[in-house]
Design an enzyme around this catalytic site. Structure first.
Site, short mmCIF file in Angstrom:
data_model
loop_
_atom_site.label_atom_id
_atom_site.label_comp_id
_atom_site.label_asym_id
_atom_site.label_seq_id
_atom_site.Cartn_x
_atom_site.Cartn_y
_atom_site.Cartn_z
N HIS A 17 -3.91 -3.01 -1.29
CA HIS A 17 -3.97 -3.86 -0.32
C HIS A 17 -4.44 -2.94 1.25
CE1 HIS A 17 -2.06 -6.82 -2.56
NE2 HIS A 17 -1.02 -5.94 -2.68
N ASP B 108 3.85 0.30 8.37
CA ASP B 108 4.92 0.45 7.73
C ASP B 108 5.09 1.40 6.68
OD1 ASP B 108 3.60 -1.57 6.48
OD2 ASP B 108 5.45 -2.81 5.95
C1 BDR Z 1 1.32 -5.91 2.26
O1 BDR Z 1 2.76 -5.78 2.15
C2 BDR Z 1 3.25 -4.41 2.17
O2 BDR Z 1 4.09 -4.22 1.13
C3 BDR Z 1 1.99 -3.54 1.82
O3 BDR Z 1 2.23 -2.21 2.30
C4 BDR Z 1 1.00 -4.32 2.31
O4 BDR Z 1 0.81 -3.88 3.78
C5 BDR Z 1 0.75 -6.31 0.93
O5 BDR Z 1 1.13 -7.51 0.83
CA CA Z 2 1.75 -1.79 4.65
#
Ligand code: BDR
Ligand code: CA
Length: 307
Positions: free
Chosen positions: A240, A11
């Site tokens: 992340h 995403d």
């Molecule tokens: C996850 O949530 C999204 O905002 C980031 O892209 C990542 O996949 C982190 O909690």
């Molecule tokens: Ca993500």
């Protein structure tokens, strides 16, 4: 060694862009396709952004559009306060030259796994709706997928709530189906990704080494770092999503615990990933420790090897 075939379900999203560029630049990985999902942005923006990232990196990979909402519950607002309304901070939207393939994300995933039995690693770095839909479309893929290495969840921590991580919280029912299926799942969650931090000097380093791709990340992260500063009090973000792509190439950098997992799907703890007492769930390989300095260095040096 031949490169590992991966499909990134994404995403994009600032840290999604980091994960995708890492995968494109890492010779140990062959990106078979990008599949898109709502989450940080709408699925239409996610699809456009995935096409933009592939074109920026000169990669002719198929992009398949996925689900626009969770399996069962009402959609949550997108994370524009974290990733910007267009997904890459304050950067204005770009129009890609190409377009998504005709297949849906779930159809693409099912076909690729059936055509390459035992070879595909799925790397979901957004809500798990497409993966659950692929399992529903063809349950036999569970036995033919090499591994599912996902960014999401956390046994000790949440980020959108005290209990829940964003990707799981955005579609807890889908996540629970992924944890219930009989396949190899590696959870790269907040237990490790919260430990891997990066600030503007590091993104500047990536930009110096790779003006196009690193420069893009350096610009996209300005807004992202401001968000983190407002929450943490210091301008450093968490790596992340790239942690999941790094975990595929360097699993030795992570300490694993095996736990059967389930997801809480209602109440105040909705979206929390917890140890499951249900009989018959295959243990998930949960990342609980990490050599954070090495993951960061590998990410940055791989970025520097780009253009
Ligand atoms: C996850 O949530 C999204 O905002 C980031 O892209 C990542 O996949 C982190 O909690
Ligand atoms: Ca993500």
């Amino acid at each position: 060694m031949t490169a590992q075939k991966i499909i990134i379900d994404t995403d994009p999203g600032v840290d999604d862009a980091m994960a995708i560029f890492y995968a494109f630049l890492q010779p140990d990985l062959e990106v078979v396709g990008l599949t898109t999902i709502f989450g940080n942005v709408s699925v239409d923006i996610a699809t456009r952004n995935a096409l933009v990232l592939a074109e920026l990196a000169n990669r002719d990979v198929p992009v398949a559009r996925g689900a626009e909402k969770p399996l069962l519950m009402a959609p949550k607002p997108h994370s524009s306060h974290v990733h910007g309304t267009e997904g890459f901070g304050n950067m204005p939207p770009r129009t890609p030259k190409g377009q998504a393939v005709d297949e849906t994300a779930a159809e693409f995933i099912v076909r690729q796994i059936n055509e390459n039995p035992g070879e595909i690693t799925l790397c979901p770095i957004g809500p798990l709706t497409n993966i659950a839909l692929a399992l529903e479309l063809d349950p036999s893929i569970a036995g033919k997928t090499k591994s599912v290495v996902l960014m999401g969840g956390g046994l000790e921590l949440g980020n959108v709530t005290e209990f829940a991580e964003a990707n799981i919280w955005n579609d807890p029912h889908a996540a629970d189906r992924v944890f219930a299926a009989d396949w190899d799942v590696v959870m790269v969650g907040l237990d490790v990704t919260q430990q891997i931090t990066c600030g503007a000097p590091e993104f500047d380093r990536a930009a110096r080494g790779a003006p196009v791709l690193g420069g893009f990340l350096s610009e996209a992260t300005e807004f992202y770092l401001e968000f983190y500063e407002s929450v943490l009090g210091e301008p450093v973000c968490r790596l992340h999503d790239p942690s999941a792509t790094v975990a595929i190439t360097r699993p030795d950098l992570f300490t694993i615990e095996n736990h059967a997992l389930e997801v809480i799907v209602d109440g105040t703890r909705i979206g929390q990933t917890v140890r499951s007492s249900s009989q018959g769930r295959r243990p998930v390989r949960v990342c609980m420790g990490v050599d954070a300095a090495m993951v960061k260095e590998l990410f940055l040096s791989t970025m520097e090897s780009g253009f």
